[in-house]
Design a protein around this motif. Structure first.
Motif, PDB file in Angstrom:
ATOM      1  N   HIS A   1      21.373  34.733   3.400  1.00 59.30           N
ATOM      2  CA  HIS A   1      21.567  34.248   4.773  1.00 59.30           C
ATOM      3  C   HIS A   1      22.819  34.834   5.412  1.00 59.30           C
ATOM      4  O   HIS A   1      22.911  34.905   6.648  1.00 59.30           O
ATOM      5  CB  HIS A   1      21.655  32.714   4.776  1.00 59.30           C
ATOM      6  CG  HIS A   1      21.867  32.139   6.151  1.00 59.30           C
ATOM      7  ND1 HIS A   1      20.871  32.118   7.107  1.00 59.30           N
ATOM      8  CD2 HIS A   1      22.962  31.592   6.733  1.00 59.30           C
ATOM      9  CE1 HIS A   1      21.340  31.578   8.219  1.00 59.30           C
ATOM     10  NE2 HIS A   1      22.612  31.238   8.024  1.00 59.30           N
TER      11      HIS A   1
ATOM     12  N   ASN B   1      20.260  36.754   9.386  1.00 58.53           N
ATOM     13  CA  ASN B   1      20.293  35.640  10.333  1.00 58.53           C
ATOM     14  C   ASN B   1      20.166  36.203  11.745  1.00 58.53           C
ATOM     15  O   ASN B   1      20.064  37.421  11.928  1.00 58.53           O
ATOM     16  CB  ASN B   1      21.575  34.815  10.166  1.00 58.53           C
ATOM     17  CG  ASN B   1      22.824  35.669  10.260  1.00 58.53           C
ATOM     18  OD1 ASN B   1      23.152  36.203  11.317  1.00 58.53           O
ATOM     19  ND2 ASN B   1      23.523  35.834   9.125  1.00 58.53           N
TER      20      ASN B   1
ATOM     21  N   GLY C   1      27.150  33.966   9.720  1.00 55.83           N
ATOM     22  CA  GLY C   1      26.253  33.711   8.601  1.00 55.83           C
ATOM     23  C   GLY C   1      26.896  32.815   7.555  1.00 55.83           C
ATOM     24  O   GLY C   1      26.241  31.948   6.966  1.00 55.83           O
TER      25      GLY C   1
END
Length: 906
Positions: A368, A372, A320
């Protein structure tokens, strides 16, 4: 009649017949009759002058009586308080100690003048050989009959790589491996008795003495027979009862007869600098007993398995981190031409203003890290990992059961014995259909009333947790507007406004507040749970532990996880839309998720609660006992070390307590829930747990070795009801992680957009943010929702949902994309659950609970032990036959010889 009742009736002079009476009465007759009827203080005056200790020359740091021969197996202490209860306590002590002597125990009292503060009497207890062998048979204690000749497992060539992590062989295996058999007084010559004083280990000795102490009567009060050291401790007759540590932890004992195992444990196990070394489980078991040994074996195995989960979680986190710049969603939010032009609807009524989407740029980038494609992989991996952990632990547990002689350990021998409290409180008796003996019982009506009170109390406290969680939610709703207004109007907060959004500020403060409430409720409920479990009067020790465990776990489960469940599955799901918002209690508008999703808030909540609990737990376990002991020993530090007796040193330590291990298991099981139930939202949770557990093992070992009195040894062949709780959480974790990936993260909406709604073949995810935000016409705002000012005269604003625009005929109703996404989420949950469950059950089926080599060793040992016992019986019969050849003996000899041959054939 129970075995222990029989021995007590014999030893206390009640009428009995048989050879057992002879043994006990002989032991009792060795006690001088002149000491009967005197209290422990007066008995001290009968000690010969040559046994009186000379403070100037003789060290009191000893684990033996004044004669230097008889070992101190247990110590009782008390203070003579000259209050209205003084005479009653004196009478209880006198009766209790007389009965202990009649049971065969030997006592020696240290006058209060010999103690450090001049107030405390110490009664030292020694169990002579006759008492030990009598109760070893009652408790079915296994003892060695022959050294194990089964070849050890072939060494692994890779073991040389593990050498830095190994401990010396003498520490890992302090005793040879033996074939064992339950002790029998009639077969003493069968056992490997080299020295009667060391044949039974100190942990066995203190277990036997404690068994006697808990069942020894001390009189009749209010028409009821009273007995047991626990009652005497509760009513203040004695202040403490404990076995002794064998030496000081920082140096070996001066006495060569002392093994100094406490010193070895401290040097090789309890110091943090040894964190990378394996645990000396056999030595732990020998010193503390199997129950504590099995806990540290489980904790060590759990920590080893966490290493794999931590590595995979770290890889997912790094994925990530390295792909943050490729995340199209955060790029569009941060782009001034896209996120800077999108005007979002106010997040609260009246007080909040319109805001631009790019103000959440930083939080969308950070989300994020956890939201993810690796999140899906890690959720599936953890579902399989937890199965591997539980199955491999069963195998490890089976190996320990064999190595620690627990294969034939029956719960009836240890856990199913009636609790002394049950026997004391249940005055009614009925015939046991199995034993045909009268035994105490609790009437059904009394049980029903007690269970009703207990259930109502538990329900009230669970309701209190839910009420406190609702209060925290109200706090979130009430202060959000204040944070939004503060950050908008305060210039000093502008530099961090991109990172600390009103949503994040509200989430962090609410999580901290929730953690404080959790700890306060825990503190109160622990005492309530013990009180209502005592009130239920469980029949056996096993029932007591199981009932208390279920009450505490239910409460802790709701207490610790309720806030995480709220953020994961409820926050942002029932918001409504501009102009038709939903309200809590018709007053506070429900919270919305960040445009980047609620996953980052769940991660924040999980991190604060999990890390806060671990930090607070280590402070409670390490620093608090150390401060208490430091304060308690402040006077002794000014006196010569040789005058600070071993029993006083241990008296000044903290009490581990019967529920000490219970709290350790509870702490670890709650942590297990954090790393399994919500791990899809925080891949670093196993890494945090791993670091905590490396510290936890050393903190637990350090406090047990240095800060606590030596616990009474107890047997256990498993982790008990905790195994079932872990199994239940493992199954629940698959469901929760599937729902987190489907409903809390943005993975499914992104995948639906990618495959079904994207119009850009070169960059399929471009336009996703605009697609995920619906349009609302500001003129449709009711007065209750409309902001006080609109300086830029915005006409429309955007909100997170899939609804038709104001100019559509189905104005503000859900679009088809919403239903497509919902269908995809439900399909994903069903598919993920079934795939993970199938893999889990297949893995569980593939891995046998007991290793094949352990099964073979168990069978081999049973055969050899049976053979040795048969051959022993055969030899005894031969001797009988030689002394007097009778027909009955000859037939018995032939039958026994046939039994030996049959055993060989088998």
């Amino acid at each position: 009649m129970y075995a222990y009742d029989f021995f007590f009736q014999c030893s206390l002079g009640e009428e009995c017949n048989g050879p057992l009476c002879e043994t006990v009465s002989t032991t009792g007759s060795e006690i001088p009759s002149s000491s009967e009827g005197l209290n422990s203080t007066e008995t001290t005056l009968l000690i010969p002058d040559h046994q009186v200790i000379d403070k100037r020359h003789e060290s009191k740091d000893s684990i033996f009586f004044r004669d230097g021969i008889r070992r101190i197996d247990f110590v009782l202490s008390y203070v003579d308080d000259l209050n209205k209860e003084w005479e009653k306590k004196l009478e209880r002590r006198k009766e209790f100690e007389n009965n202990l002597q009649k049971a065969g125990l030997e006592l020696e009292t240290e006058d209060k003048k010999e103690s450090e503060d001049g107030k405390i009497y110490f009664v030292k207890i020694h169990a002579p050989w006759e008492v030990l062998i009598t109760y070893a048979e009652v408790l079915n204690i296994k003892v060695p009959i022959k050294e194990n000749d089964i070849p050890s497992t072939v060494e692994n060539p890779l073991d040389c790589m593990l050498t830095p992590f190994r401990l010396p062989e003498k520490v890992m295996h302090p005793e040879p491996d033996y074939f064992t058999a339950p002790f029998s007084k009639e077969k003493q010559e069968l056992y490997l008795i080299n020295d009667e004083s060391t044949f039974f280990s100190p942990s066995m000795r203190n277990r036997i003495v404690y068994y006697i102490l808990t069942r020894c009567p001390y009189g009749t009060e209010e028409g009821k027979k009273k007995f047991g050291i626990k009652r005497l401790l509760n009513n203040g007759t004695y202040s403490a009862a404990y076995p002794l540590h064998d030496c000081q932890y920082w140096k070996k004992a001066n006495d060569p007869n002392c093994d100094s195992e406490r010193y070895t444990l401290y040097m090789e196990w309890a110091r943090f600098l040894r964190f990378y070394k394996e645990q000396p489980l056999d030595l732990i078991r020998k010193y503390y007993g199997e129950k504590i040994g099995i806990y540290f074996a489980w904790l060590g195995f759990y920590t080893e398995m966490l290493f794999l989960a931590a590595v995979v979680g770290l890889i997912c986190f790094l994925y990530g981190l390295f792909t943050m710049d490729e995340n199209m969603s955060s790029k569009e939010i941060c782009d001034p031409a896209i996120g800077g032009e999108i005007i979002m609807c106010p997040l609260c009524d009246r007080e909040c203003d319109y805001w631009k989407l790019n103000t959440t740029c930083a939080s969308s980038e950070y989300s994020h890290l956890f939201d993810n494609v690796a999140t899906l992989f890690f959720a599936i991996f953890m579902g399989i990992w937890v199965t591997l952990f539980l199955e491999f632990w069963k195998r490890r547990q089976a190996r320990l059961k064999y190595e620690w002689d627990l294969v034939d350990f029956e719960e009836e021998q240890q856990q199913l014995q009636l609790r002394p409290e049950y026997e004391a409180k249940c005055t009614q008796k009925k015939k046991n259909p199995v034993t045909q003996e009268m035994e105490p019982y609790l009437p059904l009506t009394s049980q029903a009333v007690r269970f009703c009170i207990s259930g109502t109390t538990v329900l009230f406290w669970v309701s209190l947790i839910i009420a406190s969680m609702i209060a925290v939610i109200v706090y979130r709703l009430a202060v959000y507007a204040a944070f939004a207004s503060l950050m908008e109007n305060t210039q000093t907060l502008e530099p961090i406004s991109g990172l600390l959004t009103p949503q994040l500020a509200t989430s962090v403060t609410a999580s901290c507040l929730n953690f404080v409430i959790i700890m306060i409720l825990n503190f109160l409920y622990e005492r309530i749970a013990i009180w209502i479990t005592d009130m239920e009067i469980p029949r056996t020790h096993l029932e007591y532990e199981n009932r208390l465990t279920m009450k505490m776990f239910l409460f802790q489960f709701v207490n610790y996880y309720s806030s995480c469940f709220y953020v994961a599955f409820f926050k942002g799901k029932f918001v409504g839309y501009p102009g038709a918002y939903t309200y809590m209690f018709n007053r506070w508008r429900n919270e919305e998720c960040d445009p980047a999703g609620c996953l980052i808030e769940l991660t924040t909540q999980l991190t604060i609660v999990m890390a806060g609990k671990q930090i607070w737990g280590n402070i409670q376990e390490a620093i608090v006992p150390w401060i208490c002991n430091w304060w308690g020993r402040r006077k002794a530090r000014s006196n010569p070390e040789n005058l600070y007796s071993r029993w006083e040193q241990d008296h000044d330590l903290q009490i581990f307590g019967a529920l000490g291990l219970f709290y350790e298991y509870l702490e670890m099981v709650i942590q297990f829930g954090f790393i399994t139930l919500f791990v899809a939202s925080f891949p670093l949770a196993p890494l945090l747990a791993l670091m905590n557990n490396i510290l936890e093992i050393r903190v637990d070992s350090w406090k047990l070795t240095t800060q606590y009195r030596r616990p009474v040894a107890a047997k256990a062949h498993s982790i008990g009801v905790w195994q079932e709780i872990l199994n239940g959480m493992a199954i629940l974790s698959v469901v929760t992680n599937a729902f987190i990936v489907a409903f809390t993260s943005d993975m499914i909406p992104r995948l639906v957009y990618y495959y079904a709604y994207s119009a850009n073949e070169d960059s399929p995810m471009s336009g996703y943010i605009n697609n995920s935000l619906s349009v609302f016409q500001i003129s449709d705002f009711p007065d209750r929702n409309k902001p006080k000012v609109n300086p830029d005269n915005f006409v429309i604003c955007r909100y997170r949902d899939y609804r038709y625009p104001p100019d559509h005929e189905r104005k503000y109703l859900h679009t088809m994309q919403f239903w497509h996404i919902l269908a995809a989420k439900m399909a994903f949950i069903i598919i993920m659950e079934h795939v993970v469950f199938i893999v889990k059950f297949f893995v569980a089926w593939m891995i046998p609970d007991v290793p094949a080599d352990v099964k073979a060793k168990i069978k081999r040992e049973k055969y050899l032990t049976q053979k040795i016992l048969h051959e022993y019986e055969l030899e005894k019969l031969k001797e009988k036959l030689c002394r007097g050849d009778t027909q009955a003996t000859e037939k018995e000899f032939i039958a026994t010889e046939g039994k030996v041959e049959l055993s060989r054939a088998m």
